[in-house]
Scaffold this active site. Structure first.
Site, PDB file in Angstrom:
ATOM      1  N   CYS A  75       0.829  -1.211   0.000  1.00 52.75           N
ATOM      2  CA  CYS A  75       0.000   0.000   0.000  1.00 52.75           C
ATOM      3  C   CYS A  75       0.868   1.268   0.000  1.00 52.75           C
ATOM      4  CB  CYS A  75      -0.988  -0.064   1.152  1.00 52.75           C
ATOM      5  SG  CYS A  75      -2.474   0.875   0.794  1.00 52.75           S
ATOM      6  N   HIS A 161      -3.202  -5.438   1.401  1.00 50.32           N
ATOM      7  CA  HIS A 161      -2.559  -5.774   2.678  1.00 50.32           C
ATOM      8  C   HIS A 161      -2.554  -7.283   2.941  1.00 50.32           C
ATOM      9  CE1 HIS A 161      -2.191  -1.662   4.395  1.00 50.32           C
ATOM     10  NE2 HIS A 161      -3.164  -1.415   3.533  1.00 50.32           N
ATOM     11  N   GLU A 163      -0.722  -8.883   4.855  1.00 49.39           N
ATOM     12  CA  GLU A 163      -0.428  -9.151   6.273  1.00 49.39           C
ATOM     13  C   GLU A 163      -1.700  -9.214   7.114  1.00 49.39           C
ATOM     14  OE1 GLU A 163      -0.117  -6.330   4.753  1.00 49.39           O
ATOM     15  OE2 GLU A 163      -0.661  -4.665   6.066  1.00 49.39           O
TER      16      GLU A 163
HETATM   17  N1  GLN Z   1      -3.796   6.226   0.903  1.00 48.44           N
HETATM   18  C1  GLN Z   1      -2.497   6.047   1.480  1.00 48.44           C
HETATM   19  C2  GLN Z   1      -1.451   6.890   0.746  1.00 48.44           C
HETATM   20  O1  GLN Z   1      -1.761   7.502  -0.214  1.00 48.44           O
HETATM   21  C3  GLN Z   1      -2.104   4.584   1.465  1.00 48.44           C
HETATM   22  C4  GLN Z   1      -3.072   3.778   2.314  1.00 48.44           C
HETATM   23  C5  GLN Z   1      -2.486   2.561   2.968  1.00 48.44           C
HETATM   24  O2  GLN Z   1      -1.276   2.379   3.035  1.00 48.44           O
HETATM   25  N2  GLN Z   1      -3.337   1.717   3.514  1.00 48.44           N
HETATM   26  O3  GLN Z   1      -0.352   6.948   1.168  1.00 48.44           O
END
Ligand code: GLN
Length: 180
Positions: A75, A161, A163
């Protein structure tokens, strides 16, 4: 083989558990000295702008720019591995768009198609979108035909994710790219 989990933000303990379940020895990384003692690093999700500030304050940003060992970014971690409109570490030939799913569908779970094996449980939390891959960067995961995961050895970027699920296949696959 020592694997580090960047412990500045996000689901640090969940990544630790997933890696340990795959047989890795895991330590938290908060300093350049700790970074020097590991063979691969997981960069958890969170908020990429905040994560960048935290990395700079910890003295880790410059260290990571020249670090050549394997990274798994999930992410916000994936955002920092690729390229977007903000500054990133630019380890992978991957373009991302932050918060691509917008407010309507900020967070959701869905089955993801993988390049090998069965589908994977995808947990998306304000996830970025992958808009392009280039060079030796290969897509490995798709949701509704959109790329949500990619590998450019020895790095792996996932917009979701793994994890937060009990499925360890992607952690295992990344660990296989860490030289032992
Ligand atoms: N929306 C976040 C970003 O732009 C990422 C979200 C996440 O890591 N769950 O950094």
């Amino acid at each position: 083989m020592n694997i580090g989990v960047l412990a500045l933000q996000g689901a640090v303990s969940e990544h630790r558990l997933a890696l340990e379940a795959c047989g890795a020895r895991v330590r938290d990384v908060r300093t350049p000295r700790e970074l020097a003692e590991i063979e691969g690093l997981v960069v958890p999700g969170g908020e990429s702008t905040t994560l960048r500030h935290l990395l700079r304050n910890a003295g880790l940003w410059e260290s990571l720019l020249v670090w050549e060992k394997p990274i798994l970014g999930t992410c916000a971690g994936a955002i920092l591995l690729g390229r977007c409109d903000d500054r990133t570490l630019e380890k992978m030939e991957l373009r991302l768009d932050r918060n691509t799913y917008g407010r309507q569908q900020e967070s959701f779970e869905a089955r993801i198609k993988l390049d090998v094996g069965d589908s994977f449980p995808g947990v998306f939390i304000r996830a970025p979108g992958i808009t392009a891959t280039g060079g030796t960067c290969r897509p490995i995961a798709w949701h509704n035909g959109n790329i949500v995961g990619a590998v450019q050895p020895p790095h792996m970027a996932l917009t979701f994710h793994p994890e937060l699920t009990g499925d360890r296949r992607l952690h295992q696959r990344w660990l296989e790219m860490v030289p032992r």
